[in-house]
Design a protein around this motif. Structure first.
Motif, mmCIF file in Angstrom:
data_model
loop_
_atom_site.group_PDB
_atom_site.id
_atom_site.type_symbol
_atom_site.label_atom_id
_atom_site.label_comp_id
_atom_site.label_asym_id
_atom_site.label_seq_id
_atom_site.Cartn_x
_atom_site.Cartn_y
_atom_site.Cartn_z
ATOM 1 N N ASP A 570 0.860 -1.177 0.000
ATOM 2 C CA ASP A 570 0.000 0.000 0.000
ATOM 3 C C ASP A 570 0.899 1.230 0.000
ATOM 4 O OD1 ASP A 570 -1.939 1.879 0.205
ATOM 5 O OD2 ASP A 570 -3.020 0.943 1.871
ATOM 6 N N ALA A 571 1.193 1.720 -1.230
ATOM 7 C CA ALA A 571 2.074 2.879 -1.372
ATOM 8 C C ALA A 571 1.309 4.190 -1.358
ATOM 9 C CB ALA A 571 2.878 2.753 -2.662
ATOM 10 N N PRO A 625 4.973 12.343 2.578
ATOM 11 C CA PRO A 625 5.060 11.087 1.811
ATOM 12 C C PRO A 625 6.059 11.146 0.668
ATOM 13 C CG PRO A 625 2.784 11.699 2.218
ATOM 14 C CD PRO A 625 3.607 12.867 2.626
ATOM 15 N N SER A 626 6.079 12.245 -0.095
ATOM 16 C CA SER A 626 6.967 12.319 -1.262
ATOM 17 C C SER A 626 8.426 12.205 -0.861
ATOM 18 C CB SER A 626 6.733 13.637 -2.006
ATOM 19 O OG SER A 626 5.418 13.688 -2.509
ATOM 20 N N ARG A 647 6.289 -11.519 -7.547
ATOM 21 C CA ARG A 647 5.570 -10.329 -8.025
ATOM 22 C C ARG A 647 5.357 -9.390 -6.846
ATOM 23 N NH1 ARG A 647 7.066 -12.258 -11.838
ATOM 24 N NH2 ARG A 647 5.979 -13.149 -13.637
ATOM 25 N N VAL A 648 5.608 -8.091 -7.108
ATOM 26 C CA VAL A 648 5.359 -7.047 -6.109
ATOM 27 C C VAL A 648 4.462 -5.998 -6.774
ATOM 28 C CG1 VAL A 648 6.335 -5.308 -4.591
ATOM 29 C CG2 VAL A 648 7.582 -7.449 -5.008
ATOM 30 N N ILE A 649 3.321 -5.745 -6.167
ATOM 31 C CA ILE A 649 2.347 -4.806 -6.735
ATOM 32 C C ILE A 649 2.223 -3.621 -5.787
ATOM 33 C CG2 ILE A 649 -0.046 -4.491 -7.435
ATOM 34 C CD1 ILE A 649 -0.109 -7.462 -8.133
ATOM 35 N N PHE A 650 2.405 -2.407 -6.357
ATOM 36 C CA PHE A 650 2.295 -1.175 -5.586
ATOM 37 C C PHE A 650 0.940 -0.532 -5.879
ATOM 38 C CE2 PHE A 650 6.787 -1.894 -5.962
ATOM 39 C CZ PHE A 650 7.333 -1.442 -4.777
ATOM 40 N N ASP A 651 0.192 -0.248 -4.840
ATOM 41 C CA ASP A 651 -1.052 0.514 -4.973
ATOM 42 C C ASP A 651 -0.727 1.960 -4.599
ATOM 43 O OD1 ASP A 651 -3.951 0.792 -5.329
ATOM 44 O OD2 ASP A 651 -3.938 1.226 -3.170
ATOM 45 N N SER A 652 -0.830 2.894 -5.575
ATOM 46 C CA SER A 652 -0.357 4.263 -5.358
ATOM 47 C C SER A 652 -1.512 5.257 -5.434
ATOM 48 C CB SER A 652 0.694 4.613 -6.409
ATOM 49 O OG SER A 652 0.062 4.814 -7.670
ATOM 50 N N PRO A 653 -1.259 6.506 -5.024
ATOM 51 C CA PRO A 653 -2.290 7.540 -5.145
ATOM 52 C C PRO A 653 -2.543 7.878 -6.616
ATOM 53 C CG PRO A 653 -0.567 8.185 -3.601
ATOM 54 C CD PRO A 653 -0.061 7.000 -4.337
ATOM 55 N N ASP A 660 3.221 11.257 -6.042
ATOM 56 C CA ASP A 660 3.752 10.007 -5.496
ATOM 57 C C ASP A 660 3.855 8.922 -6.562
ATOM 58 O OD1 ASP A 660 3.547 11.553 -3.285
ATOM 59 O OD2 ASP A 660 2.218 10.221 -2.154
ATOM 60 N N ALA A 661 2.824 8.809 -7.400
ATOM 61 C CA ALA A 661 2.832 7.761 -8.421
ATOM 62 C C ALA A 661 3.968 7.965 -9.413
ATOM 63 C CB ALA A 661 1.492 7.729 -9.145
ATOM 64 N N LEU A 662 4.284 9.218 -9.744
ATOM 65 C CA LEU A 662 5.389 9.484 -10.661
ATOM 66 C C LEU A 662 6.718 9.076 -10.034
ATOM 67 C CD1 LEU A 662 4.294 12.977 -12.034
ATOM 68 C CD2 LEU A 662 4.009 10.744 -13.113
ATOM 69 N N VAL A 663 6.861 9.306 -8.722
ATOM 70 C CA VAL A 663 8.089 8.895 -8.037
ATOM 71 C C VAL A 663 8.209 7.374 -8.034
ATOM 72 C CG1 VAL A 663 9.333 8.956 -5.843
ATOM 73 C CG2 VAL A 663 8.067 10.973 -6.618
#
Length: 737
Positions: A570-571, A625-626, A647-653, A660-663
């Motif tokens: 949960d990113a 957060p950033s 597999r690693v899955i990131f859930d981002s804003p 945050d998602a761009l980072v």
């Protein structure tokens, strides 16, 4: 070995302008199913409105009378007398033109006024509406108002394949309708009789008066011709003899005059040339070419010889030498003789010119006298011919009109009946309008048209993403999966693991259409790079509420179901929700606390009820957060997790909210963009794609979420539910496709 997932492309969809007819029909059919309530409401409004409007309208009655037009009858008077019909309907081919003319008679103002007078509509109490304020109309105003109202109440048409005209009148008063229809038919027939009989009588009277006038003109013309003959004591042949004689004399004089003028022109030209040569002091030897004179030519030759001798002597002697003096004297003598001859020639030419001019004048006078005689003779002949022609013309015209007058007298005694009233109108018993079923049908059509217009307008103004073409206009990345909308009523039958049964539907209902869509996404991701599929995936969306957490959790479940060791992170360090979706008891130990080194990675990872699936929650919500995501510790964490899990899955804003998602996109192998069908704005999608492409993110494609059952081109077949769920022994677990 690494794979550049940005090089993965999907075939571009076809140009939307070349959309097939089937796709277009499917699109509008989806609009109908989506906005059917607009059609229903518009149809109800149209029908009810038409019904209420119809009920407010007065009842309309129609009365019809008929007029028949007979074909012309054979000539009863025989071949010697011509039959005269002022109004002849004619035969089959002439009747159309006749009928078109008679329709204009019915439409004329004077005919309507005549009907008003004949029917007595000016005295009808209810025919004209009263003026406001109790004002009174003058008779002319009442006549004009009644005329205009009558012209709007009736219609004249020809019965099909016949010579019968139908006069149809519609009115709210049935008796008035019948009365006016009969009045129109009777007035028209009365008019035709007047045209026939009245026209013939007028012609007869006119012809009688004309015959009398022509008789007087004939007597006067004959008397005038006789008086002219007596006055001049001539016969018609005398004019021809005089004309021939005068014409011959004129021809002779004219020929002589032309000859004299030719000679005069030649002599005047010669005289003018001689004078011009003398005036210009030119060499007069050229005159020998104009006038034949041997003596003058001999003198010119003598002058030329003496000039040669003088020139020869002057080369030897002086001017006072005797021989030079002798030749000079001879030369002067010759030159004096030449000048005298030239003077004589000029005088002779001048005399001839004067003689010719006098002769020309005499001939012109004679010709003028002859012309005067001809004019006088012509005037006499013209007057005589005119008098005689007038008398002959009047004689012929008199005989013609006398015979025609007799024929018209016979025709006027015959009463024509080619046009008659075939049938008078009866008072109608039942109204013909308003037509309630027809008006309601028209109201229905108008309502449906309005509803369709509103649907099309709403669809046109809708700027949300609803098709692959909308995506292809922004990016060439593929649509990796299309996830159907979940049936909320069916979700209630499932046992939730976390906050909502939808979050883990791939686990609780693995054969549902939604789960199949998630598995399709998993398969597409693996086949995009089968040798080295993406290990770290970032799931984001252009805006909030578009189902990125729902998609990321179910995608993680699908990965775990395939036997891969999967971790979902949960990113979203601002509004975390993964812990609620998977029913994890606490979120306080997670990403943020690991980055801050408060706990270890193992302490932050928690088990779930799904085999092979573990979760790392966001931890405590940080104020920055950033900055945490930019930290070295976070990058170390990502590298460590890459080695631990398949597999690693990131859930981002969402991309539109924060960066945050761009980072996060810089540390993963692939980025998935979740789009909510009919909610994600096209402009927001465009900006999101530009953001990802601008920083070189490994953008893999998009996923359509919550596609309704009626969306054109995106319907999941009932086959999925039937084939995968028909064998389940208990419990309704069907998810709407």
């Amino acid at each position: 070995m690494t794979t550049d997932f940005q090089d993965i492309r999907a075939p571009l969809p076809s140009d939307p302008d070349s959309e097939s007819l089937g796709e277009l029909v499917a699109h509008y059919w989806s609009l109908v199913k989506r906005y059917y309530w607009i059609l229903v409401l518009a149809a109800i409004v149209g029908i009810v409105g038409a019904y209420l409007w119809t009920k407010q309208q007065p009842k309309i009655y129609r009365a019809q009378s008929k007029i028949i037009f007979h074909e012309s009858k054979p000539n009863l008077f025989g071949r010697q007398i011509e039959r005269v019909e002022m109004l002849d309907p004619g035969g089959r081919w002439q009747f159309d033109q006749f009928w078109n003319t008679q329709k204009e008679v019915f439409r004329s103002n004077w005919f309507a006024e005549r009907v008003v007078e004949n029917v007595g509509l000016l005295d009808h109490p209810d025919f004209l509406n009263p003026l406001p304020g109790g004002k009174q109309r003058s008779r002319e105003e009442r006549l004009k108002a009644a005329r205009e109202k009558v012209m709007g109440m009736f219609k004249v048409s020809l019965q099909r394949d016949s010579r019968v005209a139908i006069v149809s009148v519609t009115a709210t008063d049935p008796e008035l309708a019948a009365k006016l229809s009969n009045g129109l038919a009777d007035t028209y027939v009365e008019y035709t009789h007047e045209v026939q009989s009245g026209g013939l009588n007028q012609l007869v009277n006119w012809f009688d008066s004309y015959v009398s006038t022509k008789k007087k003109e004939l007597d006067a013309a004959q008397n005038k011709l006789q008086q002219f003959k007596r006055k001049h004591n001539i016969l018609s042949l005398s004019y021809e003899d005089r004309q021939n004689l005068t014409a011959n004399n004129m021809s002779t004089v004219n020929e002589q005059l032309m000859k004299v003028r030719t000679e005069l022109s030649s002599e005047e030209a010669l005289l003018s040339q001689i004078r011009d040569m003398e005036k210009a002091e030119e060499d007069m030897r050229a005159i020998t070419a104009l006038v034949e004179n041997e003596a003058l030519a001999s003198l010119f030759d003598r002058e030329a010889k003496l000039e040669q001798d003088l020139a020869r002597l002057q080369t030897k002697y002086l001017d006072n030498h005797p021989e030079v003096q002798a030749v000079t004297n001879q030369l002067d003598t010759v030159r004096e003789a030449i000048q005298e001859d030239i003077d004589r020639i000029r005088t002779a030419v001048e005399n001839r010119v004067q003689v010719l001019r006098r002769h020309e004048g005499n001939l012109e006078s004679e010709l003028a006298r002859l012309k005067k005689d001809v004019f006088a003779l012509n005037e006499l002949g013209v007057e005589y011919s005119q008098l005689k022609n007038d008398a002959d013309s009047v004689q012929k015209l008199y005989e013609t009109v006398l015979g025609r007058s007799s024929e018209l007298n016979i025709n006027s005694m015959y009463d024509s009946d080619l046009i008659q009233v075939l049938e008078h109108a009866d008072v109608p018993e039942a109204p013909v309008g308003p037509n309630t079923p027809m008006n309601m049908a028209l109201g229905l059509v108008a309502g449906l048209a309005l509803g369709i217009g509103m649907m099309v307008l709403r669809d046109t103004l809708d700027t949300t993403v609803k098709s692959e073409e909308d995506v292809s206009r922004v990016t060439d990345k593929p649509v990796l999966a299309m996830l159907p909308e979940l049936d909320r009523s069916v979700l209630k039958t499932l046992e939730p693991i976390g906050e909502s049964p939808a979050d883990t539907i791939t686990h609780t209902a693995p054969k549902s259409s939604f789960a199949e869509g998630i598995k399709t996404l998993r398969t597409n991701l693996m086949f995009m790079a089968p040798d080295n599929p993406p290990k770290l995936l970032l799931v984001t969306s252009p805006g909030p509420g578009e189902g990125k957490t729902l998609s990321s959790v179910n995608m993680a479940i699908a990965m775990a179901q395939s036997g891969q060791r999967t971790l979902i992170i949960d990113a979203d360090l601002r509004r975390p929700r993964v812990h609620k979706a998977l029913g994890v008891p606490s979120k306080e130990q997670g990403v943020s606390t690991v980055i801050l080194d408060r706990i270890s990675v193992d302490e932050a990872i928690q088990k779930t009820q799904v085999p092979n699936l573990e979760v790392m929650t966001c931890g405590e919500v940080p104020p920055n957060p950033s900055e945490l995501l930019h930290s070295t510790r976070f990058h170390e964490l990502v590298d460590e997790l890459r080695g631990r899990y398949d597999r690693v899955i990131f859930d981002s804003p969402p991309l539109a909210a924060v960066s945050d998602a761009l980072v996060l996109s810089q540390v993963v192998d692939g980025v998935l963009l979740i789009l909510k069908f009919g909610q994600t704005q096209r402009e927001l999608l465009r900006r999101s794609v530009e953001q990802l492409n601008g920083i070189g993110a490994p953008f893999m494609g998009v996923v359509f979420n919550e596609i309704g059952a009626g969306a054109a081109g995106y319907r999941y077949s009932y086959y999925y539910r039937y084939s995968y769920e028909q064998d389940q022994p208990e419990g309704p677990s069907k998810i709407a496709s």
